[in-house]
Design an enzyme around this catalytic site. Structure first.
Site, PDB file in Angstrom:
ATOM      1  N   GLY A  10      30.316 -16.289  34.843  1.00 40.19           N
ATOM      2  CA  GLY A  10      30.841 -16.875  33.295  1.00 40.19           C
ATOM      3  C   GLY A  10      32.084 -17.080  33.436  1.00 40.19           C
ATOM      4  N   ASP A  58      17.556 -13.291  36.079  1.00 38.64           N
ATOM      5  CA  ASP A  58      17.640 -13.251  34.646  1.00 38.64           C
ATOM      6  C   ASP A  58      17.559 -11.864  34.300  1.00 38.64           C
ATOM      7  OD1 ASP A  58      16.830 -13.597  31.774  1.00 38.64           O
ATOM      8  OD2 ASP A  58      16.540 -15.614  32.289  1.00 38.64           O
ATOM      9  N   LYS A  84      26.356 -17.257  23.482  1.00 40.66           N
ATOM     10  CA  LYS A  84      27.494 -16.968  22.777  1.00 40.66           C
ATOM     11  C   LYS A  84      27.691 -17.980  21.628  1.00 40.66           C
ATOM     12  CE  LYS A  84      30.789 -19.305  25.877  1.00 40.66           C
ATOM     13  NZ  LYS A  84      31.965 -19.239  26.346  1.00 40.66           N
ATOM     14  N   SER A 124      32.268  -8.213  20.114  1.00 38.36           N
ATOM     15  CA  SER A 124      33.072  -9.562  19.820  1.00 38.36           C
ATOM     16  C   SER A 124      33.899  -9.021  18.499  1.00 38.36           C
ATOM     17  CB  SER A 124      32.508 -10.378  19.592  1.00 38.36           C
ATOM     18  OG  SER A 124      32.921 -11.647  18.731  1.00 38.36           O
ATOM     19  N   ALA A 125      34.915  -9.489  18.175  1.00 41.04           N
ATOM     20  CA  ALA A 125      35.429  -9.381  16.749  1.00 41.04           C
ATOM     21  C   ALA A 125      34.747  -9.983  15.739  1.00 41.04           C
ATOM     22  CB  ALA A 125      37.138  -9.871  16.704  1.00 41.04           C
ATOM     23  N   TYR A 148      24.312 -14.514  16.281  1.00 44.48           N
ATOM     24  CA  TYR A 148      24.960 -14.238  17.314  1.00 44.48           C
ATOM     25  C   TYR A 148      25.723 -12.752  17.082  1.00 44.48           C
ATOM     26  CZ  TYR A 148      28.878 -13.931  20.410  1.00 44.48           C
ATOM     27  OH  TYR A 148      30.045 -13.530  21.383  1.00 44.48           O
ATOM     28  N   LYS A 152      25.428  -8.884  18.642  1.00 45.09           N
ATOM     29  CA  LYS A 152      26.390  -7.898  19.224  1.00 45.09           C
ATOM     30  C   LYS A 152      26.548  -6.617  18.394  1.00 45.09           C
ATOM     31  CE  LYS A 152      28.257 -10.596  22.159  1.00 45.09           C
ATOM     32  NZ  LYS A 152      27.884 -10.148  23.595  1.00 45.09           N
ATOM     33  N   ASN A 198      34.679 -24.092  19.969  1.00 47.69           N
ATOM     34  CA  ASN A 198      35.938 -23.482  19.762  1.00 47.69           C
ATOM     35  C   ASN A 198      37.137 -24.162  19.949  1.00 47.69           C
ATOM     36  OD1 ASN A 198      33.959 -21.158  21.588  1.00 47.69           O
ATOM     37  ND2 ASN A 198      34.846 -20.903  19.683  1.00 47.69           N
ATOM     38  N   ARG A 291      35.374 -25.066   7.746  1.00 43.47           N
ATOM     39  CA  ARG A 291      34.070 -24.932   8.467  1.00 43.47           C
ATOM     40  C   ARG A 291      33.644 -23.714   7.748  1.00 43.47           C
ATOM     41  NH1 ARG A 291      34.202 -23.714  14.792  1.00 43.47           N
ATOM     42  NH2 ARG A 291      35.321 -21.855  14.011  1.00 43.47           N
TER      43      ARG A 291
HETATM   44  P1  NAD Z   1      29.724 -17.459  29.380  1.00 47.94           P
HETATM   45  O1  NAD Z   1      28.652 -18.375  28.851  1.00 47.94           O
HETATM   46  O2  NAD Z   1      30.693 -18.190  30.077  1.00 47.94           O
HETATM   47  O3  NAD Z   1      29.050 -16.358  30.282  1.00 47.94           O
HETATM   48  C1  NAD Z   1      27.894 -15.545  30.082  1.00 47.94           C
HETATM   49  C2  NAD Z   1      27.020 -15.919  31.365  1.00 47.94           C
HETATM   50  O4  NAD Z   1      25.966 -15.027  31.168  1.00 47.94           O
HETATM   51  C3  NAD Z   1      26.780 -17.190  32.070  1.00 47.94           C
HETATM   52  O5  NAD Z   1      27.320 -17.096  33.404  1.00 47.94           O
HETATM   53  C4  NAD Z   1      25.187 -17.111  31.691  1.00 47.94           C
HETATM   54  O6  NAD Z   1      24.744 -18.057  32.774  1.00 47.94           O
HETATM   55  C5  NAD Z   1      25.078 -15.743  31.784  1.00 47.94           C
HETATM   56  N1  NAD Z   1      23.520 -15.571  31.364  1.00 47.94           N
HETATM   57  C6  NAD Z   1      23.222 -15.699  30.070  1.00 47.94           C
HETATM   58  N2  NAD Z   1      22.021 -15.332  29.820  1.00 47.94           N
HETATM   59  C7  NAD Z   1      21.795 -14.780  30.837  1.00 47.94           C
HETATM   60  C8  NAD Z   1      20.465 -13.735  31.358  1.00 47.94           C
HETATM   61  N3  NAD Z   1      19.443 -13.651  30.443  1.00 47.94           N
HETATM   62  N4  NAD Z   1      20.403 -13.282  32.581  1.00 47.94           N
HETATM   63  C9  NAD Z   1      21.382 -13.522  33.383  1.00 47.94           C
HETATM   64  N5  NAD Z   1      22.569 -14.344  32.938  1.00 47.94           N
HETATM   65  C10 NAD Z   1      22.727 -14.716  31.725  1.00 47.94           C
HETATM   66  O7  NAD Z   1      30.340 -16.861  28.018  1.00 47.94           O
HETATM   67  P2  NAD Z   1      31.860 -16.042  28.156  1.00 47.94           P
HETATM   68  O8  NAD Z   1      32.535 -16.746  27.243  1.00 47.94           O
HETATM   69  O9  NAD Z   1      32.109 -15.608  29.420  1.00 47.94           O
HETATM   70  O10 NAD Z   1      31.437 -14.671  27.475  1.00 47.94           O
HETATM   71  C11 NAD Z   1      30.959 -13.347  28.263  1.00 47.94           C
HETATM   72  C12 NAD Z   1      30.333 -12.457  27.068  1.00 47.94           C
HETATM   73  O11 NAD Z   1      31.342 -12.320  26.128  1.00 47.94           O
HETATM   74  C13 NAD Z   1      29.278 -12.878  26.036  1.00 47.94           C
HETATM   75  O12 NAD Z   1      28.407 -11.610  26.005  1.00 47.94           O
HETATM   76  C14 NAD Z   1      29.736 -13.331  24.811  1.00 47.94           C
HETATM   77  O13 NAD Z   1      29.067 -13.194  23.969  1.00 47.94           O
HETATM   78  C15 NAD Z   1      30.980 -12.367  24.834  1.00 47.94           C
HETATM   79  N6  NAD Z   1      32.266 -12.868  24.045  1.00 47.94           N
HETATM   80  C16 NAD Z   1      32.657 -14.150  24.453  1.00 47.94           C
HETATM   81  C17 NAD Z   1      33.854 -14.704  23.518  1.00 47.94           C
HETATM   82  C18 NAD Z   1      34.442 -15.892  23.855  1.00 47.94           C
HETATM   83  O14 NAD Z   1      34.973 -16.348  22.981  1.00 47.94           O
HETATM   84  N7  NAD Z   1      34.119 -16.489  24.850  1.00 47.94           N
HETATM   85  C19 NAD Z   1      34.346 -13.805  22.316  1.00 47.94           C
HETATM   86  C20 NAD Z   1      33.563 -12.502  22.240  1.00 47.94           C
HETATM   87  C21 NAD Z   1      32.588 -12.012  22.894  1.00 47.94           C
HETATM   88  N1  UFG Z   2      39.112 -24.717  14.258  1.00 45.38           N
HETATM   89  C1  UFG Z   2      39.286 -26.115  13.957  1.00 45.38           C
HETATM   90  N2  UFG Z   2      39.045 -27.110  14.712  1.00 45.38           N
HETATM   91  C2  UFG Z   2      37.887 -27.171  15.869  1.00 45.38           C
HETATM   92  C3  UFG Z   2      37.350 -25.546  16.183  1.00 45.38           C
HETATM   93  C4  UFG Z   2      38.190 -24.746  15.504  1.00 45.38           C
HETATM   94  O1  UFG Z   2      40.225 -26.362  13.090  1.00 45.38           O
HETATM   95  O2  UFG Z   2      37.560 -27.809  16.272  1.00 45.38           O
HETATM   96  C5  UFG Z   2      39.647 -23.569  13.957  1.00 45.38           C
HETATM   97  C6  UFG Z   2      38.787 -22.646  13.235  1.00 45.38           C
HETATM   98  O3  UFG Z   2      38.672 -23.120  11.818  1.00 45.38           O
HETATM   99  C7  UFG Z   2      39.588 -21.616  13.177  1.00 45.38           C
HETATM  100  C8  UFG Z   2      40.039 -21.450  14.429  1.00 45.38           C
HETATM  101  O4  UFG Z   2      40.388 -23.017  14.907  1.00 45.38           O
HETATM  102  O5  UFG Z   2      40.465 -21.482  12.135  1.00 45.38           O
HETATM  103  C9  UFG Z   2      39.602 -20.758  15.786  1.00 45.38           C
HETATM  104  O6  UFG Z   2      38.272 -21.145  15.744  1.00 45.38           O
HETATM  105  P1  UFG Z   2      37.326 -21.042  16.992  1.00 45.38           P
HETATM  106  O7  UFG Z   2      35.994 -21.369  16.912  1.00 45.38           O
HETATM  107  O8  UFG Z   2      38.018 -21.263  18.282  1.00 45.38           O
HETATM  108  O9  UFG Z   2      37.227 -19.436  16.903  1.00 45.38           O
HETATM  109  P2  UFG Z   2      36.275 -18.396  16.015  1.00 45.38           P
HETATM  110  O10 UFG Z   2      37.766 -17.351  15.581  1.00 45.38           O
HETATM  111  O11 UFG Z   2      35.905 -19.073  14.812  1.00 45.38           O
HETATM  112  O12 UFG Z   2      35.274 -17.805  16.712  1.00 45.38           O
HETATM  113  C10 UFG Z   2      35.506 -17.011  18.033  1.00 45.38           C
HETATM  114  C11 UFG Z   2      34.124 -17.132  18.755  1.00 45.38           C
HETATM  115  C12 UFG Z   2      33.298 -16.140  18.225  1.00 45.38           C
HETATM  116  C13 UFG Z   2      33.705 -14.988  17.897  1.00 45.38           C
HETATM  117  C14 UFG Z   2      34.994 -14.874  17.386  1.00 45.38           C
HETATM  118  C15 UFG Z   2      35.616 -13.521  17.251  1.00 45.38           C
HETATM  119  O13 UFG Z   2      33.710 -18.646  18.891  1.00 45.38           O
HETATM  120  O14 UFG Z   2      32.159 -16.056  18.842  1.00 45.38           O
HETATM  121  O15 UFG Z   2      36.015 -15.785  17.707  1.00 45.38           O
HETATM  122  O16 UFG Z   2      36.810 -13.405  17.494  1.00 45.38           O
HETATM  123  F1  UFG Z   2      32.756 -14.009  17.349  1.00 45.38           F
END
Ligand code: NAD
Ligand code: UFG
Length: 332
Positions: A10, A58, A84, A124-125, A148, A152, A198, A291
């Site tokens: 991922g 999985d 996520k 996550s935050a 979600y 966490k 995002n 939002r």
């Molecule tokens: P991602 O979706 O790119 O990566 C997650 C990976 O897990 C994927 O490759 C998916 O195929 C795999 N996966 C999902 N379910 C599975 C299962 N049951 N068995 C095996 N593999 C499985 O997401 P990411 O952005 O790399 O996030 C990684 C982790 O960090 C996640 O747990 C996510 O919740 C957490 N996180 C992400 C963000 C963000 O903004 N990207 C923020 C905070 C926390």
């Molecule tokens: N935003 C827009 N337009 C968009 C998307 C986002 O204006 O199309 C704004 C949102 O209102 C926010 C900022 O951009 O003010 C960031 O939004 P994101 O959706 O990129 O990120 P969030 O901070 O809302 O959430 C992200 C992850 C969550 C995680 C959180 C923790 O999506 O999973 O950060 O820090 F939990």
């Protein structure tokens, strides 16, 4: 050290595999490829000259996961695998609890059975809910606003109980702020599934013309320009934070939560402007309603990660936007 990385193909996982390999660790990946591609393995090999061992497994499949532990003696596990998407989790909560909580329980049970007790968990935050003040410290009250986020928080609580029951475990709960950017090679990065939720992926897709315009969710917040402020962190910095956390859990017996952020906040319009500068592309936008569930301002106090892990994020938003653009422009 031999490290199991769940979700290693991922977005964050693939960058972490690269940094682990660069630091001399051996990487084994488990991923079901639900939200990633097998081609990521070639990209990791291209960057590092090492192809990680890969199992398409999985984590809900306990027998297959156990088999991986029978074939390898791991020093530690970094657990990324999970779903996520915040909005989707509201529509299909049981699927989220099944994958993110039940799947994780399988992993923790198998780790215990094989006496592998060093774990880095992707939190996550979002577990801070709507914080009363910023910057956010790790001891702030925890709450969630969607399934979600609750998955966490449940994982954090399960791991706290596990550590209490057996203090020979060592666990780092990494609370990420907003990861963006991509590896400088442009070979790995974030490939959103469908319409991005995002901000940065939406900006990037607007810049290449996949989306007509960016919707800015509200310009009446009490912030520098009225738009929401977040702590954006380069995914390569975040990946390096995982290497530090992994080395920390290997050498300590404790459970600690760490913020991984930069400590600086940028507004939606500031990030859009930085992206325009980095890409040379205009990003049209319209101000729309807030939002639901969004907070005005969210950024980390990153002091604890610096003091205990020796981790400090290095890249600024210009670098993050440059690398995101470098990846996005090759995708189209
Ligand atoms: P991602 O979706 O790119 O990566 C997650 C990976 O897990 C994927 O490759 C998916 O195929 C795999 N996966 C999902 N379910 C599975 C299962 N049951 N068995 C095996 N593999 C499985 O997401 P990411 O952005 O790399 O996030 C990684 C982790 O960090 C996640 O747990 C996510 O919740 C957490 N996180 C992400 C963000 C963000 O903004 N990207 C923020 C905070 C926390
Ligand atoms: N935003 C827009 N337009 C968009 C998307 C986002 O204006 O199309 C704004 C949102 O209102 C926010 C900022 O951009 O003010 C960031 O939004 P994101 O959706 O990129 O990120 P969030 O901070 O809302 O959430 C992200 C992850 C969550 C995680 C959180 C923790 O999506 O999973 O950060 O820090 F939990």
């Amino acid at each position: 050290m031999k490290i199991l990385v769940t979700g290693g193909t991922g977005y964050i996982g693939s960058h972490t595999c690269v940094e682990l390999i660069k630091s001399g660790h051996e990487v084994v990946i488990v991923d079901n490829l639900y939200n990633s591609s097998i081609t990521v393995l070639d990209a990791i090999e291209h960057i590092t000259k090492v192809k990680p061992t890969f199992y398409q497994v999985d984590i809900l499949d306990k027998i297959a996961l156990n088999q991986v532990f029978l074939e390898h003696k791991f020093d530690a596990v970094i657990h990324f695998a999970g779903y996520k998407a915040v909005g989707e989790s509201v529509s299909i909560p049981l699927t989220y609890y099944q994958n993110n909580v039940a799947g994780s329980l399988n992993l923790y049970e198998i780790m215990r059975e094989h006496n592998v007790k060093k774990l880095v968990f992707s939190s996550s935050a979002t577990v801070y809910g709507d914080p009363h003040t910023v910057p956010i410290k790790e001891d702030f009250p925890l709450s969630t606003t969607n399934p979600y986020g609750t998955t966490k928080l449940f994982n954090e609580m399960i791991l706290q109980d596990l550590y209490k029951s057996d203090p020979t475990w060592s666990i780092a709960l990494l609370r990420y702020f907003n990861p963006i950017g991509a590896h400088e090679s442009g070979l790995i990065g974030e490939v959103p599934n469908g319409i991005p939720n995002n901000l940065l992926p939406y900006i990037a897709q607007t810049a290449v013309g996949i989306r007509d315009y960016l919707r800015v969710f509200g310009d009446d917040y009490d912030t520098v320009d009225g738009t929401g402020v977040r702590d954006y962190i380069h995914v390569v910095d975040l990946a390096q934070g995982h290497v530090k956390a992994c080395e920390y859990v290997i050498h300590h017996e404790s459970i600690e939560a760490f913020n991984l952020g930069t400590g600086k906040g940028y507004s939606v319009l500031q990030l859009k402007n930085a992206f325009e500068k980095a890409s040379g592309k205009e990003v049209p936008f319209k101000i729309v309603e807030r939002r639901p569930g969004d907070v005005a301002t969210c950024y980390a106090d990153p002091t604890k990660a610096l003091e205990l892990l020796g981790f400090k994020a290095k890249c600024d938003v210009d670098q993050m936007c440059k690398d995101s653009w470098n990846f996005q422009k090759n995708l189209k």
